[in-house]
Scaffold this active site. Structure first.
Site, PDB file in Angstrom:
ATOM      1  N   LYS A  16       0.843  -1.048  -0.156  1.00 57.52           N
ATOM      2  CA  LYS A  16      -0.019   0.170   0.025  1.00 57.52           C
ATOM      3  C   LYS A  16       0.839   1.087   0.018  1.00 57.52           C
ATOM      4  O   LYS A  16       0.774   2.102  -1.003  1.00 57.52           O
ATOM      5  CB  LYS A  16      -1.097   0.180   1.220  1.00 57.52           C
ATOM      6  N   ARG A  91      -9.570   1.105   8.667  1.00 55.04           N
ATOM      7  CA  ARG A  91      -9.034  -0.481   8.948  1.00 55.04           C
ATOM      8  C   ARG A  91     -10.367  -1.241   9.552  1.00 55.04           C
ATOM      9  O   ARG A  91      -9.954  -2.449   9.937  1.00 55.04           O
ATOM     10  CB  ARG A  91      -7.982  -0.258   9.933  1.00 55.04           C
ATOM     11  N   ARG A 125      11.702  -5.918   4.953  1.00 59.77           N
ATOM     12  CA  ARG A 125      11.499  -4.459   4.780  1.00 59.77           C
ATOM     13  C   ARG A 125      12.273  -3.527   5.728  1.00 59.77           C
ATOM     14  O   ARG A 125      12.496  -4.017   6.730  1.00 59.77           O
ATOM     15  CB  ARG A 125      10.147  -4.314   5.021  1.00 59.77           C
ATOM     16  N   ARG A 158      10.947  -1.910  10.995  1.00 62.36           N
ATOM     17  CA  ARG A 158      10.125  -1.362  12.099  1.00 62.36           C
ATOM     18  C   ARG A 158       9.780  -2.314  13.211  1.00 62.36           C
ATOM     19  O   ARG A 158       9.980  -3.565  12.984  1.00 62.36           O
ATOM     20  CB  ARG A 158       8.633  -1.274  11.177  1.00 62.36           C
ATOM     21  N   ARG A 169      -0.408  -8.833  13.278  1.00 60.04           N
ATOM     22  CA  ARG A 169      -1.100  -7.903  12.526  1.00 60.04           C
ATOM     23  C   ARG A 169      -1.969  -8.695  11.297  1.00 60.04           C
ATOM     24  O   ARG A 169      -2.887  -8.077  10.921  1.00 60.04           O
ATOM     25  CB  ARG A 169      -0.125  -6.973  11.779  1.00 60.04           C
TER      26      ARG A 169
HETATM   27  P1  AMP Z   1       0.679   0.721   8.874  1.00 58.98           P
HETATM   28  O1  AMP Z   1       1.988   1.453   8.715  1.00 58.98           O
HETATM   29  O2  AMP Z   1      -0.628   1.153   8.238  1.00 58.98           O
HETATM   30  O3  AMP Z   1       0.923  -0.682   8.930  1.00 58.98           O
HETATM   31  O4  AMP Z   1       0.294   0.933  10.273  1.00 58.98           O
HETATM   32  C1  AMP Z   1       1.050   0.653  11.669  1.00 58.98           C
HETATM   33  C2  AMP Z   1       0.294   0.623  12.702  1.00 58.98           C
HETATM   34  O5  AMP Z   1      -0.383   2.136  13.010  1.00 58.98           O
HETATM   35  C3  AMP Z   1      -0.892  -0.400  12.765  1.00 58.98           C
HETATM   36  O6  AMP Z   1      -0.375  -1.613  13.061  1.00 58.98           O
HETATM   37  C4  AMP Z   1      -1.641   0.378  14.069  1.00 58.98           C
HETATM   38  O7  AMP Z   1      -1.266   0.213  15.264  1.00 58.98           O
HETATM   39  C5  AMP Z   1      -1.610   1.709  13.620  1.00 58.98           C
HETATM   40  N1  AMP Z   1      -2.734   2.278  12.626  1.00 58.98           N
HETATM   41  C6  AMP Z   1      -2.504   2.878  11.313  1.00 58.98           C
HETATM   42  N2  AMP Z   1      -3.417   3.023  10.854  1.00 58.98           N
HETATM   43  C7  AMP Z   1      -4.582   2.633  11.558  1.00 58.98           C
HETATM   44  C8  AMP Z   1      -5.949   2.552  11.646  1.00 58.98           C
HETATM   45  N3  AMP Z   1      -6.691   3.160  10.628  1.00 58.98           N
HETATM   46  N4  AMP Z   1      -6.702   2.266  12.702  1.00 58.98           N
HETATM   47  C9  AMP Z   1      -6.040   1.826  13.661  1.00 58.98           C
HETATM   48  N5  AMP Z   1      -4.693   1.661  13.865  1.00 58.98           N
HETATM   49  C10 AMP Z   1      -4.010   2.133  12.819  1.00 58.98           C
END
Ligand code: AMP
Length: 222
Positions: A16, A91, A125, A158, A169
């Site tokens: 994404k 999400r 990554r 990360r 996740r």
């Molecule tokens: P990502 O980089 O999109 O994988 O997001 C990393 C982390 O940020 C996720 O595992 C959540 O803890 C938090 N996060 C990001 N976007 C959301 C969302 N829309 N709702 C809830 N938590 C989020």
């Protein structure tokens, strides 16, 4: 489709962020990643950052009300007036409903990626600490080890890309986020892009997404 208000949906590691960061350049609308916003708050050690770190580190979702408020504030900025690319939001179904009260969505691109690719991608990554650029030790290697090609920043893994957190996740994705596929299909907004070869260069997928966007933008003849 007059506007370009796009959601990119997909499991963690589907690409994404990689695709959205290229689409933003080609389409001229901002790339809004709630994950980047969360990491920025944590890095700056704001009060909010301290509250949300525990969720993010263990692969859980940040509570809806916090993330919805962060996103709503971001979408009010003037650069979003001509559209945006949402990466990592919504999400949950309740986030999708809240989004409807904030902005209209024209198109949802669903990245359909098998689990083996996701796990391999996330385990390899690396992210730039300074500019957030995404690399992959198998498919998108930086020119110099550990250094960002774009800004010279250092690359790091990360906190939530550790194997046990990756499993959590994926589980969270299946339970809470995957139902959005049917939700948006039901609204007639969903288009899926299948990516089942880890070696497919990102630009090939980006071109496919742009083709879909152009198709949707063409006025229908009926
Ligand atoms: P990502 O980089 O999109 O994988 O997001 C990393 C982390 O940020 C996720 O595992 C959540 O803890 C938090 N996060 C990001 N976007 C959301 C969302 N829309 N709702 C809830 N938590 C989020």
């Amino acid at each position: 489709m007059a506007n370009l208000r796009i959601v990119i949906l997909g499991p963690p590691g589907a690409g994404k962020g990689t695709y959205a960061s290229r689409l933003t350049v080609k389409l001229g609308v901002p790339h809004i990643s709630t994950g980047d916003m969360v990491r920025e708050e944590i890095k700056r050690q704001t009060d909010l950052g301290k509250r949300i770190k525990e969720y993010s580190d263990k692969g859980a979702l940040v509570p809806d009300e916090i993330i919805i408020e962060l996103l709503a504030e971001r979408l009010r900025k003037p650069d979003c007036s001509g559209g945006f690319i949402l990466d990592g939001f919504p999400r949950t179904i309740s986030q999708a409903r809240a989004l409807e009260g904030i902005a209209e969505i024209d198109l949802v691109i669903n990245l359909d990626v098998p689990d083996e690719i996701i796990v391999t991608r996330l385990s390899n990554r690396l992210i730039c600490r300074r500019c957030g650029a995404i690399y992959n030790l198998l498919t998108l290697k930086p020119k110099r080890d550990g250094i960002c090609d774009k800004c010279g920043g250092t690359l790091y893994r990360r906190e939530d890309d550790r194997p046990e957190v990756i499993r959590e996740r994926l589980d969270v994705y299946r339970r809470q986020t995957a139902p959005l596929i049917e939700y948006y299909r039901g609204k007639g907004l969903l288009r899926s892009v299948r990516c089942d070869d880890i070696m497919t260069p990102p630009d090939v997928i980006v071109e496919e997404i742009i083709r879909i966007i152009n198709e949707e933008r063409r006025p229908s003849s009926s």
